[in-house]
Design a protein around this motif. Structure first.
Motif, PDB file in Angstrom:
ATOM      1  N   MET A  85       3.611   4.255   6.784  1.00  0.00           N
ATOM      2  CA  MET A  85       2.678   3.618   5.856  1.00  0.00           C
ATOM      3  C   MET A  85       2.724   2.105   6.045  1.00  0.00           C
ATOM      4  O   MET A  85       3.797   1.527   6.106  1.00  0.00           O
ATOM      5  N   SER A  86       1.566   1.500   6.128  1.00  0.00           N
ATOM      6  CA  SER A  86       1.528   0.051   6.310  1.00  0.00           C
ATOM      7  C   SER A  86       1.245  -0.633   4.980  1.00  0.00           C
ATOM      8  O   SER A  86       0.877   0.005   4.007  1.00  0.00           O
ATOM      9  N   ASP A  87       1.428  -1.947   4.990  1.00  0.00           N
ATOM     10  CA  ASP A  87       1.156  -2.731   3.786  1.00  0.00           C
ATOM     11  C   ASP A  87      -0.254  -3.278   3.832  1.00  0.00           C
ATOM     12  O   ASP A  87      -0.532  -4.181   4.610  1.00  0.00           O
ATOM     13  N   TYR A  88      -1.127  -2.751   3.030  1.00  0.00           N
ATOM     14  CA  TYR A  88      -2.474  -3.304   2.936  1.00  0.00           C
ATOM     15  C   TYR A  88      -2.572  -4.064   1.633  1.00  0.00           C
ATOM     16  O   TYR A  88      -2.019  -3.641   0.627  1.00  0.00           O
ATOM     17  N   LYS A  89      -3.288  -5.180   1.711  1.00  0.00           N
ATOM     18  CA  LYS A  89      -3.298  -6.081   0.560  1.00  0.00           C
ATOM     19  C   LYS A  89      -4.135  -5.546  -0.597  1.00  0.00           C
ATOM     20  O   LYS A  89      -3.723  -5.609  -1.741  1.00  0.00           O
ATOM     21  N   HIS A  90      -5.309  -5.042  -0.288  1.00  0.00           N
ATOM     22  CA  HIS A  90      -6.241  -4.742  -1.369  1.00  0.00           C
ATOM     23  C   HIS A  90      -6.338  -3.247  -1.679  1.00  0.00           C
ATOM     24  O   HIS A  90      -6.095  -2.402  -0.816  1.00  0.00           O
ATOM     25  N   PHE A  91      -6.685  -2.977  -2.926  1.00  0.00           N
ATOM     26  CA  PHE A  91      -6.749  -1.615  -3.453  1.00  0.00           C
ATOM     27  C   PHE A  91      -7.558  -0.687  -2.536  1.00  0.00           C
ATOM     28  O   PHE A  91      -7.106   0.399  -2.174  1.00  0.00           O
ATOM     29  N   GLU A  92      -8.754  -1.135  -2.126  1.00  0.00           N
ATOM     30  CA  GLU A  92      -9.640  -0.284  -1.336  1.00  0.00           C
ATOM     31  C   GLU A  92      -9.003   0.093  -0.006  1.00  0.00           C
ATOM     32  O   GLU A  92      -9.112   1.227   0.464  1.00  0.00           O
ATOM     33  N   SER A  93      -8.333  -0.884   0.624  1.00  0.00           N
ATOM     34  CA  SER A  93      -7.709  -0.622   1.926  1.00  0.00           C
ATOM     35  C   SER A  93      -6.531   0.329   1.780  1.00  0.00           C
ATOM     36  O   SER A  93      -6.336   1.214   2.620  1.00  0.00           O
ATOM     37  N   LYS A  94      -5.771   0.158   0.704  1.00  0.00           N
ATOM     38  CA  LYS A  94      -4.659   1.088   0.450  1.00  0.00           C
ATOM     39  C   LYS A  94      -5.208   2.498   0.268  1.00  0.00           C
ATOM     40  O   LYS A  94      -4.666   3.473   0.783  1.00  0.00           O
ATOM     41  N   ALA A  95      -6.308   2.602  -0.497  1.00  0.00           N
ATOM     42  CA  ALA A  95      -6.878   3.920  -0.811  1.00  0.00           C
ATOM     43  C   ALA A  95      -7.387   4.610   0.453  1.00  0.00           C
ATOM     44  O   ALA A  95      -7.333   5.829   0.559  1.00  0.00           O
ATOM     45  N   ILE A  96      -7.868   3.833   1.409  1.00  0.00           N
ATOM     46  CA  ILE A  96      -8.475   4.426   2.605  1.00  0.00           C
ATOM     47  C   ILE A  96      -7.485   4.559   3.757  1.00  0.00           C
ATOM     48  O   ILE A  96      -7.488   5.550   4.486  1.00  0.00           O
ATOM     49  N   ARG A  97      -6.610   3.571   3.909  1.00  0.00           N
ATOM     50  CA  ARG A  97      -5.757   3.527   5.099  1.00  0.00           C
ATOM     51  C   ARG A  97      -4.389   4.191   4.941  1.00  0.00           C
ATOM     52  O   ARG A  97      -3.665   4.315   5.924  1.00  0.00           O
TER      53      ARG A  97
END
Ligand SMILES: *Cc1c(COP(=O)(O)O)cnc(C)c1O
Length: 398
Positions: A1-13
């Motif tokens: 799992m990577s660190d994505y900054k924003h909610f949308e990117s976390k939800a998708i990536r």
């Protein structure tokens, strides 16, 4: 799992890193068990010395992907996927409490949660006291020496009252209690109870997380030191989620932000349009200026949510004729669907309560609850206004 900054990117990536065929979309792991490379690996996995799937009642990669993503979105340490929202509510309490413990609960809770607190837990010596969501000043007085947990929903169903999560987090911390918040109505896109001091966040994934009315499921996320006790409970009592449903929920979370934005935009437009309509006694929506807690709602929620309620003039009977005159909206007990759904709480979801009890949680005989969907807002409004017109009492000529 990577660190994505924003909610949308976390939800998708956020995806499971198992990529045997370099597939872009994670497959469904429909398997009841997993093989071990050797006897030593089997021993070490059972001893919790190394991570890995053993048996789907414990964990499964499809469910892990769903729950890992939900933990990121809720900013929670860890979590468990369950077969339904009620399995999540039940396990989050039964896994942490014992006979003699006491729960301080908001009176405005989901119908089956009410049955759990009033009919099921008392059989095992777990008691509760109800407090009113609109009278927070009374809550501290009801805390007893054996109180272990505070349980609440915000916004409440169907009252759409808001409880101040910062205040509640403070109350729980001051008295060293576990704060358990059912975040089903808001979803993590609108509010993250962990940030306000909640230790456990529970969900019915059936609603906005699936978002398309296809299946039943739930989740419990929160502090690992508490989740581990609940995990022990679910692992050995078995309210586990099907990997197929875990896969559905994980995929659905990818579109949660865009769906919630549209749900909330449509809901606000409908609430604003209907407010002041001559056939309605009142309209309630957390982001309407007339909502008694609009400032609090705007402080802790990104948008006002998808639920709108109104009271039709003419009470119980008029509510029935209003429903019978709808053409597009679905008459169903579910909510959080792409399709707009309509419920008359007094005669259905909350009919087990006496009229007096209904009044205490904000349910009038003429109250209609709308879970605003993703159809064109003008079509939704046309249907509501048309049914209000059609259900008008015909003037009797003398
Ligand atoms: C639907 C719902 C539940 C129960 O969830 P199920 O998935 O139906 O078991 C619990 N809490 C709230 C607020 C709900 O709307």
């Amino acid at each position: 799992m990577s660190d994505y900054k924003h909610f949308e990117s976390k939800a998708i990536r956020t995806q499971s890193d198992n990529r045997l065929h370099r597939e872009h979309s994670a497959p469904i792991f429909m398997t009841s068990s997993f093989t071990f490379e050797d006897a030593e690996q089997a021993r070490a996995m059972f001893a919790d010395e190394i991570d890995g799937s053993i048996y789907t009642r414990f964990t499964n990669p499809s469910n892990n992907e769903f729950i890992d993503k939900l933990c990121l979105l809720e900013e929670a340490e860890s979590g468990i996927a369950t077969a339904s929202g009620m399995a999540a509510m039940f396990s989050s309490m039964a896994g942490l409490l014992k006979a003699g413990d006491h729960i301080l609960a908001s009176r405005s809770v989901f119908g089956s949660t009410h049955q759990l607190l009033t009919q099921i837990f008392p059989k095992w010596g777990i008691e509760h006291t109800y407090v009113d969501i609109d009278k927070p000043e009374t809550w501290a007085n009801e805390i007893k020496p054996n109180t272990r947990m505070i349980f609440a929903e915000t916004p409440s169903n169907p009252g759409l009252d808001i409880i101040d999560l910062d205040w509640l987090g403070g109350l729980a911390a001051e008295h060293d209690l576990i704060l358990n918040i059912d975040n089903c109505f808001a979803t993590p896109f609108l509010q993250q109870p962990v940030k306000h001091g909640a230790h456990i966040v529970t969900h019915s994934a059936t609603k906005f997380i699936d978002g398309q009315g296809r299946t039943i499921g739930g989740a419990i996320v929160g502090k690992e030191e508490l989740i581990q006790h609940i995990r022990f409970f679910t692992r050995h009592t078995g309210p586990s989620l099907s990997p197929f449903n875990g896969w559905i929920f994980s995929k659905s979370l990818e579109t949660l932000p865009v769906r919630m934005e549209k749900h909330c935009e449509n809901a606000l437009k409908i609430a604003e349009y209907l407010e002041g309509h001559e056939e309605l006694v009142s309209v309630k929506y957390p982001f309407l200026k007339s909502h008694p807690q609009v400032n609090l709602a705007k402080k802790q929620m990104r948008y006002g949510g998808a639920l709108v309620t109104f009271i039709v003039s003419g009470g119980y009977d008029r509510a029935g004729t209003f429903l019978d005159n709808l053409k597009m909206l679905s008459l169903t007990a579910n909510l959080g669907d792409t399709r707009t759904t309509v419920t008359h709480p007094s005669s259905t979801t909350h009919s087990k309560l006496t009229l007096e009890e209904q009044k205490r949680v904000g349910i009038e005989p003429g109250l209609i609850r709308i879970s605003v969907g993703l159809e064109n807002v003008n079509d939704i409004l046309e249907d509501i206004v048309g049914a209000l017109e059609a259900s008008k009492k015909k003037k009797v000529l003398n």
